[in-house]
Design a protein around this motif. Structure first.
Motif, PDB file in Angstrom:
ATOM      1  N   SER A   1     -10.758   4.220  -0.255  1.00 16.25           N
ATOM      2  CA  SER A   1     -11.684   2.785  -2.573  1.00 16.25           C
ATOM      3  C   SER A   1     -11.159   4.272  -3.369  1.00 16.25           C
ATOM      4  O   SER A   1     -11.180   3.613  -4.199  1.00 16.25           O
ATOM      5  CB  SER A   1     -12.829   3.044  -1.333  1.00 16.25           C
ATOM      6  N   LYS A   2     -11.746   5.475  -3.260  1.00 17.51           N
ATOM      7  CA  LYS A   2     -11.625   6.622  -4.814  1.00 17.51           C
ATOM      8  C   LYS A   2     -10.315   6.570  -5.394  1.00 17.51           C
ATOM      9  O   LYS A   2     -10.175   6.158  -6.087  1.00 17.51           O
ATOM     10  CB  LYS A   2     -12.546   8.041  -4.365  1.00 17.51           C
ATOM     11  N   ARG A   3      -8.896   6.515  -3.898  1.00 18.47           N
ATOM     12  CA  ARG A   3      -7.605   7.147  -4.925  1.00 18.47           C
ATOM     13  C   ARG A   3      -7.438   5.501  -5.339  1.00 18.47           C
ATOM     14  O   ARG A   3      -6.673   5.058  -6.096  1.00 18.47           O
ATOM     15  CB  ARG A   3      -6.706   6.901  -3.469  1.00 18.47           C
ATOM     16  N   LEU A   4      -7.626   3.706  -4.522  1.00 18.27           N
ATOM     17  CA  LEU A   4      -7.569   2.379  -5.035  1.00 18.27           C
ATOM     18  C   LEU A   4      -7.676   2.772  -6.420  1.00 18.27           C
ATOM     19  O   LEU A   4      -7.304   2.301  -7.220  1.00 18.27           O
ATOM     20  CB  LEU A   4      -7.594   2.310  -4.076  1.00 18.27           C
ATOM     21  N   ALA A   5      -9.130   3.212  -6.264  1.00 17.43           N
ATOM     22  CA  ALA A   5      -9.727   2.922  -8.199  1.00 17.43           C
ATOM     23  C   ALA A   5      -8.960   3.840  -8.988  1.00 17.43           C
ATOM     24  O   ALA A   5      -8.832   3.024 -10.092  1.00 17.43           O
ATOM     25  CB  ALA A   5     -11.434   3.228  -7.707  1.00 17.43           C
ATOM     26  N   THR A   6      -8.813   4.992  -8.605  1.00 15.16           N
ATOM     27  CA  THR A   6      -8.471   5.939  -9.958  1.00 15.16           C
ATOM     28  C   THR A   6      -6.687   5.243 -10.345  1.00 15.16           C
ATOM     29  O   THR A   6      -6.637   5.556 -11.081  1.00 15.16           O
ATOM     30  CB  THR A   6      -7.554   7.217  -8.652  1.00 15.16           C
TER      31      THR A   6
ATOM     32  N   GLY B   1       3.397   0.756 -12.231  1.00 15.13           N
ATOM     33  CA  GLY B   1       3.376   1.590 -10.557  1.00 15.13           C
ATOM     34  C   GLY B   1       5.099   1.262 -10.526  1.00 15.13           C
ATOM     35  O   GLY B   1       5.176   1.885  -9.263  1.00 15.13           O
ATOM     36  N   ARG B   2       5.424   0.198 -10.476  1.00 12.48           N
ATOM     37  CA  ARG B   2       6.627   0.116  -9.531  1.00 12.48           C
ATOM     38  C   ARG B   2       8.408   1.035  -9.924  1.00 12.48           C
ATOM     39  O   ARG B   2       8.426   1.147  -9.845  1.00 12.48           O
ATOM     40  CB  ARG B   2       8.170  -1.754  -9.724  1.00 12.48           C
ATOM     41  N   GLU B   3       7.542   1.659 -10.998  1.00 12.23           N
ATOM     42  CA  GLU B   3       8.552   2.977 -11.736  1.00 12.23           C
ATOM     43  C   GLU B   3       8.312   3.929 -10.968  1.00 12.23           C
ATOM     44  O   GLU B   3       9.633   4.545 -10.881  1.00 12.23           O
ATOM     45  CB  GLU B   3       8.513   2.695 -13.542  1.00 12.23           C
TER      46      GLU B   3
ATOM     47  N   ALA C   1      -5.795   4.229 -13.785  1.00 14.04           N
ATOM     48  CA  ALA C   1      -5.230   4.453 -14.052  1.00 14.04           C
ATOM     49  C   ALA C   1      -3.516   3.277 -14.200  1.00 14.04           C
ATOM     50  O   ALA C   1      -2.515   3.748 -15.147  1.00 14.04           O
ATOM     51  CB  ALA C   1      -3.717   5.935 -13.174  1.00 14.04           C
ATOM     52  N   GLY C   2      -4.013   2.022 -14.199  1.00 11.70           N
ATOM     53  CA  GLY C   2      -2.761   1.328 -14.444  1.00 11.70           C
ATOM     54  C   GLY C   2      -1.367   1.184 -13.271  1.00 11.70           C
ATOM     55  O   GLY C   2      -0.635   0.598 -13.804  1.00 11.70           O
ATOM     56  N   ILE C   3      -1.574   2.000 -12.244  1.00  8.29           N
ATOM     57  CA  ILE C   3      -0.130   1.735 -10.870  1.00  8.29           C
ATOM     58  C   ILE C   3      -0.658   0.604 -10.694  1.00  8.29           C
ATOM     59  O   ILE C   3       0.589  -0.113 -10.019  1.00  8.29           O
ATOM     60  CB  ILE C   3      -0.934   2.870 -10.728  1.00  8.29           C
ATOM     61  N   PHE C   4      -2.114   0.327 -10.049  1.00  8.83           N
ATOM     62  CA  PHE C   4      -2.308  -1.474  -9.473  1.00  8.83           C
ATOM     63  C   PHE C   4      -3.213  -1.924 -10.253  1.00  8.83           C
ATOM     64  O   PHE C   4      -3.840  -1.119 -10.729  1.00  8.83           O
ATOM     65  CB  PHE C   4      -2.563  -1.033  -7.922  1.00  8.83           C
ATOM     66  N   GLU C   5      -2.575  -3.288  -9.537  1.00  4.08           N
ATOM     67  CA  GLU C   5      -3.501  -3.897 -10.287  1.00  4.08           C
ATOM     68  C   GLU C   5      -4.619  -5.184  -8.840  1.00  4.08           C
ATOM     69  O   GLU C   5      -3.799  -5.233  -7.856  1.00  4.08           O
ATOM     70  CB  GLU C   5      -2.745  -5.529 -10.890  1.00  4.08           C
ATOM     71  N   ARG C   6      -6.145  -4.677  -8.786  1.00  2.00           N
ATOM     72  CA  ARG C   6      -7.240  -5.484  -7.918  1.00  2.00           C
ATOM     73  C   ARG C   6      -7.011  -6.706  -7.853  1.00  2.00           C
ATOM     74  O   ARG C   6      -7.572  -7.162  -8.987  1.00  2.00           O
ATOM     75  CB  ARG C   6      -8.087  -4.258  -7.823  1.00  2.00           C
TER      76      ARG C   6
ATOM     77  N   VAL D   1       4.443  16.215 -17.498  1.00  2.00           N
ATOM     78  CA  VAL D   1       3.795  16.490 -15.983  1.00  2.00           C
ATOM     79  C   VAL D   1       2.484  16.384 -15.764  1.00  2.00           C
ATOM     80  O   VAL D   1       2.199  16.142 -15.077  1.00  2.00           O
ATOM     81  CB  VAL D   1       4.676  17.183 -15.615  1.00  2.00           C
ATOM     82  N   ALA D   2       1.604  17.441 -16.183  1.00  2.00           N
ATOM     83  CA  ALA D   2       1.027  17.550 -16.321  1.00  2.00           C
ATOM     84  C   ALA D   2      -0.184  15.874 -16.331  1.00  2.00           C
ATOM     85  O   ALA D   2      -1.465  15.727 -16.056  1.00  2.00           O
ATOM     86  CB  ALA D   2      -0.429  18.285 -17.794  1.00  2.00           C
ATOM     87  N   HIS D   3      -0.079  15.275 -17.800  1.00  2.00           N
ATOM     88  CA  HIS D   3      -0.498  13.492 -17.303  1.00  2.00           C
ATOM     89  C   HIS D   3       0.139  12.784 -16.608  1.00  2.00           C
ATOM     90  O   HIS D   3      -0.981  12.292 -16.499  1.00  2.00           O
ATOM     91  CB  HIS D   3       0.107  13.488 -19.151  1.00  2.00           C
ATOM     92  N   ALA D   4       1.162  12.952 -15.797  1.00  2.00           N
ATOM     93  CA  ALA D   4       1.195  11.801 -14.963  1.00  2.00           C
ATOM     94  C   ALA D   4       0.811  12.340 -13.856  1.00  2.00           C
ATOM     95  O   ALA D   4       0.147  11.344 -12.977  1.00  2.00           O
ATOM     96  CB  ALA D   4       2.756  12.145 -14.529  1.00  2.00           C
ATOM     97  N   LEU D   5       0.690  13.505 -13.196  1.00  2.00           N
ATOM     98  CA  LEU D   5       0.072  13.780 -12.456  1.00  2.00           C
ATOM     99  C   LEU D   5      -1.341  13.674 -12.365  1.00  2.00           C
ATOM    100  O   LEU D   5      -2.159  13.440 -11.149  1.00  2.00           O
ATOM    101  CB  LEU D   5      -0.198  15.782 -11.876  1.00  2.00           C
ATOM    102  N   GLU D   6      -2.029  13.809 -13.449  1.00  2.00           N
ATOM    103  CA  GLU D   6      -3.400  13.451 -13.505  1.00  2.00           C
ATOM    104  C   GLU D   6      -3.624  11.942 -13.128  1.00  2.00           C
ATOM    105  O   GLU D   6      -3.998  10.901 -12.826  1.00  2.00           O
ATOM    106  CB  GLU D   6      -4.293  13.557 -15.125  1.00  2.00           C
ATOM    107  N   ALA D   7      -3.029  10.672 -13.687  1.00  2.00           N
ATOM    108  CA  ALA D   7      -3.083   9.325 -13.978  1.00  2.00           C
ATOM    109  C   ALA D   7      -2.428   8.991 -12.432  1.00  2.00           C
ATOM    110  O   ALA D   7      -3.580   8.172 -11.673  1.00  2.00           O
ATOM    111  CB  ALA D   7      -1.870   8.677 -13.973  1.00  2.00           C
ATOM    112  N   ILE D   8      -1.652  10.210 -11.732  1.00  2.73           N
ATOM    113  CA  ILE D   8      -1.170   9.899 -10.630  1.00  2.73           C
ATOM    114  C   ILE D   8      -2.273  10.001  -9.191  1.00  2.73           C
ATOM    115  O   ILE D   8      -2.797   9.543  -8.431  1.00  2.73           O
ATOM    116  CB  ILE D   8       0.153  10.140  -9.881  1.00  2.73           C
ATOM    117  N   GLY D   9      -2.919  11.447  -9.311  1.00  2.00           N
ATOM    118  CA  GLY D   9      -4.265  12.022  -8.587  1.00  2.00           C
ATOM    119  C   GLY D   9      -3.709  12.826  -7.585  1.00  2.00           C
ATOM    120  O   GLY D   9      -3.232  14.016  -7.799  1.00  2.00           O
ATOM    121  N   ASP D  10      -3.647  12.383  -6.975  1.00  2.00           N
ATOM    122  CA  ASP D  10      -3.305  13.173  -5.634  1.00  2.00           C
ATOM    123  C   ASP D  10      -2.745  13.459  -4.351  1.00  2.00           C
ATOM    124  O   ASP D  10      -1.613  12.429  -4.789  1.00  2.00           O
ATOM    125  CB  ASP D  10      -4.714  14.135  -4.776  1.00  2.00           C
TER     126      ASP D  10
END
Length: 142
Positions: free
Chosen positions: A56-61, A88-90, A65-70, A14-23
């Motif tokens: 911008s910062k959240r999108l970069a994060t 990300g779709r999951e 994290a591999g949730i979005f591709e730009r 859970v902690a690692h998922a939160l770290e990847a997702i952010g806020d």
């Protein structure tokens, strides 16, 4: 937002998922992509009423994290799209759970109806919840 090293050494998924997702802003960006199909910076900016710097910062994060591709969709001026990866779709499952919980336990008078999940999310749910759960494995290390 916490630094990347804030959960180092923790044996907690859970902690690692939160770290990847952010806020919370990141979760709302993911919601906009999952539920409403938004993929462009200006769409997120308008929908969320978020500051451009924070967006911008959240999108970069989320890209890191591999949730979005730009990807570039306009060269002059440079404009990018942010498409959900399969990981990300999951997260549609998480968005649906948060949406239902909010509707059931934190609803306000102007609450929206609960969102529907796609067939993709149904497949993720089936895969995740049909697998046997290892009871007690690692529970004490959390």
């Amino acid at each position: 937002m916490r630094s990347r090293s804030s959960f180092d050494g923790m044996k907690c998924n859970v902690a690692h998922a939160l770290e990847a997702i952010g806020d919370e802003w990141s979760v709302l960006i993911i919601r906009d992509a999952v539920v409403w199909g938004k993929s462009r910076y200006d769409e997120f900016l308008e929908s969320l009423s978020i500051s451009p710097t924070v967006l911008s910062k959240r999108l970069a994060t989320l890209v890191d994290a591999g949730i979005f591709e730009r990807s570039l969709y306009n060269e002059r001026p440079p404009r990018f799209e942010y498409k959900l990866t399969s990981a990300g779709r999951e997260l549609e499952v998480l968005i649906k759970v948060l949406d239902n919980w909010g509707y059931e336990h934190a609803r306000t008078p102007d609450a929206a109806d609960p969102i529907m999940v796609s067939g993709y999310a149904q497949n993720v749910i089936s895969r995740w919840f049909s697998e046997p759960v290892a009871v007690g494995s690692g529970a004490s290390s959390r």
